[in-house]
Motif scaffolding. Structure first.
Motif, PDB file in Angstrom:
ATOM      1  N   MET A 141       0.826  -1.204   0.000  1.00  0.00           N
ATOM      2  CA  MET A 141       0.000   0.000   0.000  1.00  0.00           C
ATOM      3  C   MET A 141       0.865   1.261   0.000  1.00  0.00           C
ATOM      4  O   MET A 141       0.447   2.300  -0.495  1.00  0.00           O
ATOM      5  CB  MET A 141      -0.958   0.000   1.186  1.00  0.00           C
ATOM      6  CG  MET A 141      -1.897  -1.184   1.152  1.00  0.00           C
ATOM      7  SD  MET A 141      -3.635  -0.713   1.111  1.00  0.00           S
ATOM      8  CE  MET A 141      -3.809  -0.083   2.753  1.00  0.00           C
ATOM      9  N   HIS A 142       2.077   1.170   0.540  1.00  0.00           N
ATOM     10  CA  HIS A 142       2.933   2.354   0.544  1.00  0.00           C
ATOM     11  C   HIS A 142       3.395   2.700  -0.867  1.00  0.00           C
ATOM     12  O   HIS A 142       3.900   3.794  -1.104  1.00  0.00           O
ATOM     13  CB  HIS A 142       4.143   2.149   1.459  1.00  0.00           C
ATOM     14  CG  HIS A 142       5.091   1.090   0.995  1.00  0.00           C
ATOM     15  ND1 HIS A 142       4.843  -0.245   1.139  1.00  0.00           N
ATOM     16  CD2 HIS A 142       6.281   1.182   0.363  1.00  0.00           C
ATOM     17  CE1 HIS A 142       5.843  -0.942   0.624  1.00  0.00           C
ATOM     18  NE2 HIS A 142       6.740  -0.098   0.151  1.00  0.00           N
ATOM     19  N   ALA A 197       1.109   2.526  -3.251  1.00  0.00           N
ATOM     20  CA  ALA A 197      -0.207   2.803  -3.835  1.00  0.00           C
ATOM     21  C   ALA A 197      -0.816   1.587  -4.519  1.00  0.00           C
ATOM     22  O   ALA A 197      -1.673   1.726  -5.389  1.00  0.00           O
ATOM     23  CB  ALA A 197      -0.137   3.990  -4.808  1.00  0.00           C
ATOM     24  N   PRO A 200      -3.177  -1.487  -3.855  1.00  0.00           N
ATOM     25  CA  PRO A 200      -4.076  -2.079  -2.863  1.00  0.00           C
ATOM     26  C   PRO A 200      -3.918  -3.599  -2.827  1.00  0.00           C
ATOM     27  O   PRO A 200      -3.390  -4.189  -3.769  1.00  0.00           O
ATOM     28  CB  PRO A 200      -5.470  -1.681  -3.371  1.00  0.00           C
ATOM     29  CG  PRO A 200      -5.306  -1.514  -4.837  1.00  0.00           C
ATOM     30  CD  PRO A 200      -3.904  -1.012  -5.048  1.00  0.00           C
ATOM     31  N   PRO A 221     -13.023   7.645  10.669  1.00  0.00           N
ATOM     32  CA  PRO A 221     -12.220   8.586  11.456  1.00  0.00           C
ATOM     33  C   PRO A 221     -12.383  10.057  11.106  1.00  0.00           C
ATOM     34  O   PRO A 221     -11.581  10.868  11.545  1.00  0.00           O
ATOM     35  CB  PRO A 221     -10.799   8.158  11.096  1.00  0.00           C
ATOM     36  CG  PRO A 221     -10.928   7.761   9.651  1.00  0.00           C
ATOM     37  CD  PRO A 221     -12.304   7.166   9.479  1.00  0.00           C
ATOM     38  N   SER A 281      -6.494  14.464   0.727  1.00  0.00           N
ATOM     39  CA  SER A 281      -6.131  13.109   0.362  1.00  0.00           C
ATOM     40  C   SER A 281      -5.557  12.388   1.587  1.00  0.00           C
ATOM     41  O   SER A 281      -4.526  12.798   2.128  1.00  0.00           O
ATOM     42  CB  SER A 281      -5.097  13.143  -0.764  1.00  0.00           C
ATOM     43  OG  SER A 281      -4.811  11.846  -1.195  1.00  0.00           O
ATOM     44  N   ARG A 282      -6.241  11.325   2.013  1.00  0.00           N
ATOM     45  CA  ARG A 282      -5.872  10.628   3.249  1.00  0.00           C
ATOM     46  C   ARG A 282      -5.829   9.123   2.992  1.00  0.00           C
ATOM     47  O   ARG A 282      -6.393   8.640   2.010  1.00  0.00           O
ATOM     48  CB  ARG A 282      -6.887  10.914   4.357  1.00  0.00           C
ATOM     49  CG  ARG A 282      -7.153  12.400   4.562  1.00  0.00           C
ATOM     50  CD  ARG A 282      -8.077  12.659   5.710  1.00  0.00           C
ATOM     51  NE  ARG A 282      -7.328  13.000   6.907  1.00  0.00           N
ATOM     52  CZ  ARG A 282      -7.789  13.777   7.874  1.00  0.00           C
ATOM     53  NH1 ARG A 282      -9.006  14.284   7.784  1.00  0.00           N
ATOM     54  NH2 ARG A 282      -7.057  14.034   8.933  1.00  0.00           N
ATOM     55  N   PRO A 283      -5.186   8.382   3.880  1.00  0.00           N
ATOM     56  CA  PRO A 283      -5.117   6.933   3.670  1.00  0.00           C
ATOM     57  C   PRO A 283      -6.496   6.286   3.703  1.00  0.00           C
ATOM     58  O   PRO A 283      -7.369   6.667   4.482  1.00  0.00           O
ATOM     59  CB  PRO A 283      -4.270   6.437   4.862  1.00  0.00           C
ATOM     60  CG  PRO A 283      -3.528   7.641   5.336  1.00  0.00           C
ATOM     61  CD  PRO A 283      -4.411   8.795   5.068  1.00  0.00           C
ATOM     62  N   MET A 284      -6.672   5.286   2.846  1.00  0.00           N
ATOM     63  CA  MET A 284      -7.925   4.546   2.786  1.00  0.00           C
ATOM     64  C   MET A 284      -7.676   3.137   3.324  1.00  0.00           C
ATOM     65  O   MET A 284      -6.546   2.740   3.586  1.00  0.00           O
ATOM     66  CB  MET A 284      -8.415   4.463   1.335  1.00  0.00           C
ATOM     67  CG  MET A 284      -8.836   5.805   0.755  1.00  0.00           C
ATOM     68  SD  MET A 284     -10.414   6.355   1.443  1.00  0.00           S
ATOM     69  CE  MET A 284      -9.940   7.939   2.122  1.00  0.00           C
ATOM     70  N   VAL A 285      -8.754   2.388   3.502  1.00  0.00           N
ATOM     71  CA  VAL A 285      -8.636   1.021   4.002  1.00  0.00           C
ATOM     72  C   VAL A 285      -9.773   0.185   3.441  1.00  0.00           C
ATOM     73  O   VAL A 285     -10.867   0.719   3.157  1.00  0.00           O
ATOM     74  CB  VAL A 285      -8.634   0.989   5.553  1.00  0.00           C
ATOM     75  CG1 VAL A 285      -9.994   1.425   6.106  1.00  0.00           C
ATOM     76  CG2 VAL A 285      -8.252  -0.387   6.075  1.00  0.00           C
ATOM     77  N   PRO A 300      -8.475   2.594  -4.120  1.00  0.00           N
ATOM     78  CA  PRO A 300      -7.329   3.504  -4.124  1.00  0.00           C
ATOM     79  C   PRO A 300      -6.785   3.611  -2.699  1.00  0.00           C
ATOM     80  O   PRO A 300      -7.556   3.658  -1.744  1.00  0.00           O
ATOM     81  CB  PRO A 300      -7.902   4.836  -4.590  1.00  0.00           C
ATOM     82  CG  PRO A 300      -9.204   4.501  -5.221  1.00  0.00           C
ATOM     83  CD  PRO A 300      -9.699   3.253  -4.560  1.00  0.00           C
ATOM     84  N   THR A 301      -5.454   3.641  -2.555  1.00  0.00           N
ATOM     85  CA  THR A 301      -4.861   3.617  -1.215  1.00  0.00           C
ATOM     86  C   THR A 301      -4.982   4.954  -0.503  1.00  0.00           C
ATOM     87  O   THR A 301      -4.873   5.004   0.720  1.00  0.00           O
ATOM     88  CB  THR A 301      -3.381   3.222  -1.286  1.00  0.00           C
ATOM     89  OG1 THR A 301      -2.712   4.128  -2.158  1.00  0.00           O
ATOM     90  CG2 THR A 301      -3.234   1.794  -1.795  1.00  0.00           C
ATOM     91  N   THR A 302      -5.177   6.025  -1.268  1.00  0.00           N
ATOM     92  CA  THR A 302      -5.479   7.319  -0.671  1.00  0.00           C
ATOM     93  C   THR A 302      -6.673   7.903  -1.410  1.00  0.00           C
ATOM     94  O   THR A 302      -6.937   7.551  -2.559  1.00  0.00           O
ATOM     95  CB  THR A 302      -4.306   8.323  -0.780  1.00  0.00           C
ATOM     96  OG1 THR A 302      -4.032   8.559  -2.163  1.00  0.00           O
ATOM     97  CG2 THR A 302      -3.066   7.796  -0.093  1.00  0.00           C
ATOM     98  N   VAL A 324     -16.039   2.480   9.151  1.00  0.00           N
ATOM     99  CA  VAL A 324     -15.368   1.381   8.454  1.00  0.00           C
ATOM    100  C   VAL A 324     -16.064   0.081   8.849  1.00  0.00           C
ATOM    101  O   VAL A 324     -16.333  -0.144  10.033  1.00  0.00           O
ATOM    102  CB  VAL A 324     -13.869   1.318   8.818  1.00  0.00           C
ATOM    103  CG1 VAL A 324     -13.176   0.182   8.052  1.00  0.00           C
ATOM    104  CG2 VAL A 324     -13.179   2.645   8.516  1.00  0.00           C
TER     105      VAL A 324
END
Lengths: 270, 194
Positions: free
Chosen positions: A23-24, A26, A28, A169, A214-218, A238-240, A248
């Motif tokens: 994920m780092h 990008a 998934p 969050p 733009s923030r991290p997704m999960v 998308p990872t962000t 969630v």
């Protein structure tokens, strides 16, 4: 050992348990939309849990060239004779898994064997395509199952239970009643849902004017675009992203949510 | 600040300490139970194999974590500056297209974060003279390989995708994502060579 896809309708791909740890970059995790069902199909043919299998959101018809053992996530293993055909349809569910004894011989690419459509790794299975099996198929056939794995009756009873959410969050991006509305309303799975996101139709969730960052997704995040219609992120998310996340889905309930057929309804709780 | 917030029951999110993305990824990946990390502009997310168990001291320690020792790579991407937005960008900035290209190609960029699409690298270091907000109307399809600018960043779209940045050119003959994964990595320094 190979077999052919005679007909492939909808979204049919080779899937395994995904590619963790990227994920780092990008990328998934991908992998099966409902991992428990892929595992159930693999276990029915005595494959390793994560052996590549066929994920079917639609219909797949195959023809065996040599005898092969096949099972879906709801039917016990059976022998398909040379020249024999098998048709697997996901309806009335959203997705079905077809596992072949030995697993599919998909090449190892970037740490995984399943298709990751958003990264052009693998692709859709198409009519006329030949698929290869890996090893094991010549070995003794799987022991007969005593019962079909994951009997549909039990699965549909469980599907009635509300899907558990973890709030947040991004509470500052939503009016205070948004989460209450999500927990107290019935939503419908839209047919436009895919492996990137499961789109929900129902009461729009009111947002504040907070700017989109733009923030991290999960996996399982319920993001909310400006129109207020929630989207539950799937394996190819998308990872962000800039849409705020109202809640969630609990990881253990994700499979149940993603198993609901298009047009089916869902309720949430937290 | 060592506070964190739940991102579901398998991940947490916290404010990004002022460290390089490479340093943060390496440090957070070393936490017990962590399987993945995402570093965004203002946030970091840590992803766990099970219910997250987090000691706030680990987050506090990131502020002084040792810099990742790897100096990172230098890459040169061949660029063709013929993007559909180049003329509009030049006009909006009161410059000629040639000046826009020259300014863009003169800078060295750093991969600061990755997100949005597999292998999509946000490149920091766009000259302030080229700063523009994103397009008011995003495109539904930006061709793979497009070089784009927005804010103080530039990027190359690895795949066809929707996109709201200004398209000023494209990379020639280079796959931004192949069988080995993304071409660009966090911390890489990138130049565009026309």
């Amino acid at each position: 050992m190979s077999f052919s896809a005679v007909r492939a309708l909808g979204l049919v791909t080779v899937q395994d348990l995904g590619r963790q740890g990227h994920m780092h970059q990008a990328v998934p995790p991908g992998g099966a939309l409902v991992t428990d069902r892929l595992i159930a199909a693999n276990r029915a043919v005595r494959n390793p849990d994560g052996a590549p299998a066929l994920e079917i959101l639609g219909q797949l018809a195959i023809r065996a060239e040599q005898p092969l053992y096949a099972a879906t996530d709801t039917t016990a293993a059976r022998l398909i004779p040379a020249g024999g055909e098998l048709v697997v349809t996901s309806e009335p569910r959203r997705v079905a898994y077809l596992a072949l004894r030995g697993g599919l011989a998909a090449p190892l690419v970037f740490g995984g064997r399943g298709a990751l459509l958003c990264a052009n790794l693998g692709g859709l299975v198409r009519a006329g395509q030949r698929l290869e099996l890996a090893g094991l198929a010549e070995v003794a056939p799987p022991a007969p199952a005593t019962a079909a794995p994951g009997a549909p009756a039990r699965a549909s009873a469980e599907a009635e239970l509300p899907i558990r959410l973890i709030a947040g969050p991004d509470p500052g991006s939503f009016a205070p009643e948004a989460l209450t509305l999500l927990r107290s309303s019935e939503y419908r799975i839209l047919p436009s849902s895919n492996r990137v996101g499961t789109r929900l139709d129902g009461p729009a969730l009111p947002r504040t004017g907070a700017p989109e960052i733009s923030r991290p997704m999960v996996l399982g995040a319920i993001e909310v675009p400006r129109d207020g219609k929630p989207i539950a992120l799937g394996p190819e998310h998308p990872t962000t992203g800039g849409y705020p996340i109202v809640a969630v889905v609990a990881r253990d309930d994700l499979g149940r949510l993603f198993s609901i057929r298009p047009g089916g309804t869902v309720r949430f709780t937290s | 600040m060592a506070d964190w917030i739940a991102l579901g029951d398998r991940a947490i999110r916290f404010a990004r300490p002022a460290r390089s993305a490479r340093t943060l990824v390496a440090a957070v990946r070393a936490w017990p139970g962590v399987v993945d990390v995402v570093v965004a502009r203002h946030d970091v997310a840590a992803y766990f194999a099970a219910e997250p168990r987090v000691d706030p001291a680990w987050i506090a320690a990131l502020a002084t974590a040792p810099d990742d020792p790897d100096p990172g790579r230098d890459l040169a991407l061949p660029a063709i500056y013929d993007g559909p937005d180049l003329a509009d960008v030049a006009r909006a900035l009161g410059r000629t297209s040639e000046e826009v290209c020259r300014l863009h190609a003169a800078a060295t960029y750093t991969v600061e974060t990755m997100g949005f699409s597999p292998g999509f690298a946000y490149l920091a270091g766009l000259p302030a003279a080229l700063e523009l907000p994103r397009r008011t109307t995003p495109r539904t399809r930006v061709p793979a390989g497009s070089i784009a600018i927005a804010g103080l960043q530039t990027a190359v779209y690895p795949f066809d995708s929707p996109g709201g940045w200004h398209l000023i050119g494209s990379v020639a003959g280079v796959a931004m994502f192949g069988l080995d994964g993304p071409l660009l990595q966090l911390g890489d320094r990138v130049r565009f060579v026309p």
